[in-house]
Design a protein around this motif. Structure first.
Motif, PDB file in Angstrom:
ATOM      1  N   ILE A 226       0.835  -1.190   0.000  1.00 36.40           N
ATOM      2  CA  ILE A 226       0.000   0.000   0.000  1.00 36.40           C
ATOM      3  C   ILE A 226       0.876   1.249   0.000  1.00 36.40           C
ATOM      4  O   ILE A 226       2.063   1.181   0.352  1.00 36.40           O
ATOM      5  CB  ILE A 226      -0.926  -0.032   1.243  1.00 36.40           C
ATOM      6  N   ASP A 227       0.293   2.394  -0.378  1.00 35.66           N
ATOM      7  CA  ASP A 227       1.077   3.618  -0.393  1.00 35.66           C
ATOM      8  C   ASP A 227       1.279   4.151   1.026  1.00 35.66           C
ATOM      9  O   ASP A 227       0.752   3.598   2.003  1.00 35.66           O
ATOM     10  CB  ASP A 227       0.439   4.686  -1.293  1.00 35.66           C
ATOM     11  N   LEU A 228       2.047   5.212   1.153  1.00 37.36           N
ATOM     12  CA  LEU A 228       2.418   5.739   2.461  1.00 37.36           C
ATOM     13  C   LEU A 228       1.204   6.141   3.286  1.00 37.36           C
ATOM     14  O   LEU A 228       1.083   5.791   4.470  1.00 37.36           O
ATOM     15  CB  LEU A 228       3.363   6.935   2.290  1.00 37.36           C
ATOM     16  N   GLN A 229       0.279   6.899   2.678  1.00 36.63           N
ATOM     17  CA  GLN A 229      -0.904   7.326   3.404  1.00 36.63           C
ATOM     18  C   GLN A 229      -1.736   6.126   3.840  1.00 36.63           C
ATOM     19  O   GLN A 229      -2.283   6.096   4.948  1.00 36.63           O
ATOM     20  CB  GLN A 229      -1.746   8.281   2.544  1.00 36.63           C
ATOM     21  N   GLY A 230      -1.831   5.121   2.960  1.00 38.99           N
ATOM     22  CA  GLY A 230      -2.568   3.917   3.308  1.00 38.99           C
ATOM     23  C   GLY A 230      -1.925   3.182   4.464  1.00 38.99           C
ATOM     24  O   GLY A 230      -2.618   2.658   5.343  1.00 38.99           O
ATOM     25  N   ALA A 231      -0.592   3.113   4.472  1.00 38.74           N
ATOM     26  CA  ALA A 231       0.113   2.445   5.567  1.00 38.74           C
ATOM     27  C   ALA A 231      -0.174   3.132   6.892  1.00 38.74           C
ATOM     28  O   ALA A 231      -0.347   2.468   7.928  1.00 38.74           O
ATOM     29  CB  ALA A 231       1.613   2.433   5.282  1.00 38.74           C
TER      30      ALA A 231
ATOM     31  N   THR B 243       5.372  -2.947   9.913  1.00 38.20           N
ATOM     32  CA  THR B 243       5.478  -2.118   8.716  1.00 38.20           C
ATOM     33  C   THR B 243       6.877  -2.218   8.120  1.00 38.20           C
ATOM     34  O   THR B 243       7.871  -2.123   8.839  1.00 38.20           O
ATOM     35  CB  THR B 243       5.136  -0.657   9.024  1.00 38.20           C
ATOM     36  N   VAL B 244       6.928  -2.424   6.805  1.00 40.17           N
ATOM     37  CA  VAL B 244       8.199  -2.603   6.096  1.00 40.17           C
ATOM     38  C   VAL B 244       8.301  -1.547   5.003  1.00 40.17           C
ATOM     39  O   VAL B 244       7.390  -1.396   4.180  1.00 40.17           O
ATOM     40  CB  VAL B 244       8.304  -4.007   5.477  1.00 40.17           C
ATOM     41  N   PHE B 245       9.396  -0.834   4.997  1.00 42.70           N
ATOM     42  CA  PHE B 245       9.638   0.227   4.024  1.00 42.70           C
ATOM     43  C   PHE B 245      10.691  -0.240   3.030  1.00 42.70           C
ATOM     44  O   PHE B 245      11.804  -0.611   3.409  1.00 42.70           O
ATOM     45  CB  PHE B 245      10.150   1.485   4.754  1.00 42.70           C
TER      46      PHE B 245
ATOM     47  N   GLU C  79       9.278   6.131  10.244  1.00 42.36           N
ATOM     48  CA  GLU C  79       7.991   5.696  10.792  1.00 42.36           C
ATOM     49  C   GLU C  79       7.835   4.184  10.749  1.00 42.36           C
ATOM     50  O   GLU C  79       6.955   3.627  11.416  1.00 42.36           O
ATOM     51  CB  GLU C  79       6.837   6.318  10.009  1.00 42.36           C
ATOM     52  N   PHE C  80       8.656   3.500   9.962  1.00 40.69           N
ATOM     53  CA  PHE C  80       8.464   2.078   9.714  1.00 40.69           C
ATOM     54  C   PHE C  80       9.309   1.216  10.647  1.00 40.69           C
ATOM     55  O   PHE C  80      10.375   1.620  11.109  1.00 40.69           O
ATOM     56  CB  PHE C  80       8.781   1.756   8.251  1.00 40.69           C
ATOM     57  N   ASP C  81       8.809  -0.001  10.889  1.00 38.44           N
ATOM     58  CA  ASP C  81       9.492  -0.922  11.796  1.00 38.44           C
ATOM     59  C   ASP C  81      10.771  -1.472  11.183  1.00 38.44           C
ATOM     60  O   ASP C  81      11.775  -1.662  11.866  1.00 38.44           O
ATOM     61  CB  ASP C  81       8.566  -2.101  12.151  1.00 38.44           C
ATOM     62  N   ILE C  82      10.728  -1.765   9.883  1.00 37.47           N
ATOM     63  CA  ILE C  82      11.848  -2.406   9.200  1.00 37.47           C
ATOM     64  C   ILE C  82      12.076  -1.707   7.859  1.00 37.47           C
ATOM     65  O   ILE C  82      11.118  -1.344   7.178  1.00 37.47           O
ATOM     66  CB  ILE C  82      11.559  -3.901   8.958  1.00 37.47           C
ATOM     67  N   VAL C  83      13.338  -1.515   7.491  1.00 35.02           N
ATOM     68  CA  VAL C  83      13.698  -0.926   6.201  1.00 35.02           C
ATOM     69  C   VAL C  83      14.497  -1.947   5.402  1.00 35.02           C
ATOM     70  O   VAL C  83      15.459  -2.532   5.907  1.00 35.02           O
ATOM     71  CB  VAL C  83      14.519   0.363   6.381  1.00 35.02           C
ATOM     72  N   ILE C  84      14.073  -2.181   4.163  1.00 30.78           N
ATOM     73  CA  ILE C  84      14.800  -3.062   3.254  1.00 30.78           C
ATOM     74  C   ILE C  84      15.257  -2.225   2.063  1.00 30.78           C
ATOM     75  O   ILE C  84      14.436  -1.575   1.402  1.00 30.78           O
ATOM     76  CB  ILE C  84      13.904  -4.218   2.764  1.00 30.78           C
TER      77      ILE C  84
END
Length: 216
Positions: free
Chosen positions: A123-128, A144-146, A186-191
């Motif tokens: 989903i997009d950022l606003q949706g997340a 949440t994964v970015f 804002e996200f829990d995990i970044v890949i």
């Protein structure tokens, strides 16, 4: 012997300490800036691991040529959508371009999570952000994964290289990407999507850890 780190759950599957709903794993909410390659990473993940389930959005727009109801989207009338929205049957909703409604049906997400099926929502950022808020209200666990580019210059190169937008559209997308990239904390995990294979493998390892299944 109970695990001290395992949350205590009541008879209906709720933790009085965290307010979380018991599921087979947390909902994986996948997002990232425009042109970062989320769809490509997702496709590779599904190719390698067909056992995962990707949430299918509902929409009130007309199907495009080749789109299949229930596969690409759940197509419905505006009155059907509004009734379901009023009944709380969506995890999140949005109106795009002031016309079509889009939303994530809640029931299938809960059903797959309860069955222990690895469940992903792209989903997009606003949706997340909306999903995170709504999930907190429902007591639904999410992670949440970015998906991030190696650099902004690489994102720009990829966007221009795919040649699907005019220079004006490219400039607009890049400005949007700058705003979206700023939301990374804002996200829990970044890949970092350096290569599709590596990013898909990293995403699978996140899912494996959440659902207690073997990593790659």
């Amino acid at each position: 012997m109970p695990n001290d780190n395992q949350p205590v759950l009541d008879a209906e599957g709720f933790s009085p300490t965290t307010g979380s709903r018991r599921t087979g794993g947390r909902l994986i909410v996948l997002s990232g800036p425009t042109a970062v390659g989320k769809g490509t990473v997702e496709a590779k993940l599904r190719e390698d691991h067909p056992e995962i389930w990707m949430s299918v959005s509902a929409t009130t727009r007309d199907p495009r040529p080749g789109e299949v109801d229930g596969v690409n989207y759940h197509f419905m009338t505006e009155s059907e959508f509004v009734d379901k929205e009023a009944a709380g049957e969506f995890l999140e909703t949005a109106v795009v371009h002031g016309m079509a409604h889009y939303g994530t049906p809640l029931g299938p997400v809960e059903e797959h999570l309860a069955s222990g099926v690895p469940t992903i929502l792209e989903i997009d950022l606003q949706g997340a952000r909306r999903v995170r808020e709504r999930a907190a209200e429902l007591g639904l666990d999410v992670v949440t994964v970015f998906i991030a580019p190696p650099s902004f210059e690489e994102l720009k190169r990829r966007l221009i290289g795919r040649g699907t937008e005019t220079p004006e559209q490219q400039a607009k997308r890049l400005e949007t990407a700058k705003v979206e990239l700023a939301a990374e904390p804002e996200f829990d995990i970044v890949i970092v999507n350096e290569t599709v294979d590596k990013a898909a493998a990293d995403l699978w390892n996140v899912i494996a850890d959440e659902y207690g299944i073997p990593r790659e």
